[in-house]
Enzyme design. Structure first.
Site, mmCIF file in Angstrom:
data_model
loop_
_atom_site.group_PDB
_atom_site.id
_atom_site.type_symbol
_atom_site.label_atom_id
_atom_site.label_comp_id
_atom_site.label_asym_id
_atom_site.label_seq_id
_atom_site.Cartn_x
_atom_site.Cartn_y
_atom_site.Cartn_z
ATOM 1 C CB ALA A 66 -0.911 0.002 1.218
ATOM 2 N N GLY A 112 -0.308 -5.041 0.979
ATOM 3 C CA GLY A 112 -1.536 -4.953 0.198
ATOM 4 C C GLY A 112 -1.440 -5.630 -1.150
ATOM 5 C CD GLU A 115 -3.476 -7.321 3.250
ATOM 6 O OE1 GLU A 115 -4.026 -7.533 4.337
ATOM 7 O OE2 GLU A 115 -3.055 -6.191 2.902
ATOM 8 C CD GLU A 135 0.832 -5.765 5.832
ATOM 9 O OE1 GLU A 135 0.121 -5.685 4.816
ATOM 10 O OE2 GLU A 135 1.559 -6.763 6.073
#
Length: 260
Positions: A66, A112, A115, A135
């Site tokens: 992200a 992300g 994911e 993360e």
């Protein structure tokens, strides 16, 4: 469809979405997430599109994570809203899409990015790919479904280790864990994805959508997957694809599914 951060091509009923932020290693920012939602929505509604492939631009990254600069100063409420909206409009949305989605992981798939790949119906990877959920090294946890989908795919113990160490695994390790189905060279990644997609094109898109719903039901709390399977199986008998598929079988010819 025209997007700032995506390139889309459609050929032979296969759509390819390329996340195109090479200077940011294709990191997911708010705009890219919204563009992906719009793209997936439109392609799912397009009756000429039977399979969707998603990959990243360049040879370094699928999606490197992200875009941290967008949320580094968020408070508790903003952080929760970020995860909730992202899951709703993209990650859960892809998982429950009726059109099958294949992630072609062409490099780093971190945070992300992993994911996003895990939300797809299955994954293939180039041999240079690296995957992980880093993360906790930033003082946060995966917020786009990573703590849920990774254990489903590779088991609780391995998922706990990968999340808590913030480590990365290679494409071959990911294959051994069951995180990806195939590993190939970077050059052959999209051709392999298209080859697999072409096999799907021979089959009923209506039945494939029903199978996606039935498989997903097993992983939803409070839902009996067997009951969903029975319901979806029964519904197939009322489709034109079922009539064509069984008739073609009995007539010993190739089925020409109408997709209805």
């Amino acid at each position: 469809m025209t997007f700032e951060n995506l390139r889309i091509a459609i050929e032979n009923k296969i759509a390819i979405i390329i996340i195109n932020r090479p200077t940011k290693l294709n990191a997911l920012n708010k705009q890219t997430i919204e563009e992906l939602h719009e793209a997936f929505s439109a392609l799912d509604a397009d009756k000429e599109v039977k399979v969707i492939l998603i990959t990243g631009s360049g040879e370094k990254a699928f999606v490197a994570g992200a875009d941290i600069s967008e949320f580094a100063h968020f408070d508790v409420s903003q952080g929760g809203s970020l995860a909730a909206k992202g899951q709703e409009i993209l990650f859960d949305f892809i998982e429950n899409l009726g059109t099958p989605v294949i992630a072609a992981i062409n490099g780093f798939a971190l945070g992300g990015g992993l994911e996003l790949a895990m939300a797809c119906h299955f994954r293939i990877a180039s041999d240079n790919a690296k995957m992980g959920l880093p993360e906790v090294s930033l003082g946060v946890i995966p917020g786009y479904g990573g703590t849920q989908r990774l254990p489903q795919l590779i088991g609780k113990g391995r998922a706990m280790e990968l999340i808590m160490t913030a480590g990365m695994i290679s494409a071959e390790e990911a294959k051994a864990y069951g995180l990806v189905n195939h590993v190939t060279s970077q050059e052959d990644l999209l051709p392999l994805a298209e080859k697999i997609a072409s096999k799907m094109l021979r089959n009923s898109s209506v039945a494939i959508g029903a199978a996606i719903r039935a498989v997903n039901a097993n992983f939803k709390e409070g839902v009996n997957g067997f009951e969903t399977e029975i319901s979806e199986f029964g519904n197939c008998f009322g489709t034109e694809d079922f009539k064509e598929g069984t008739t073609a079988f009995l007539e010993k010819r190739k089925a020409d599914f109408p997709g209805a």
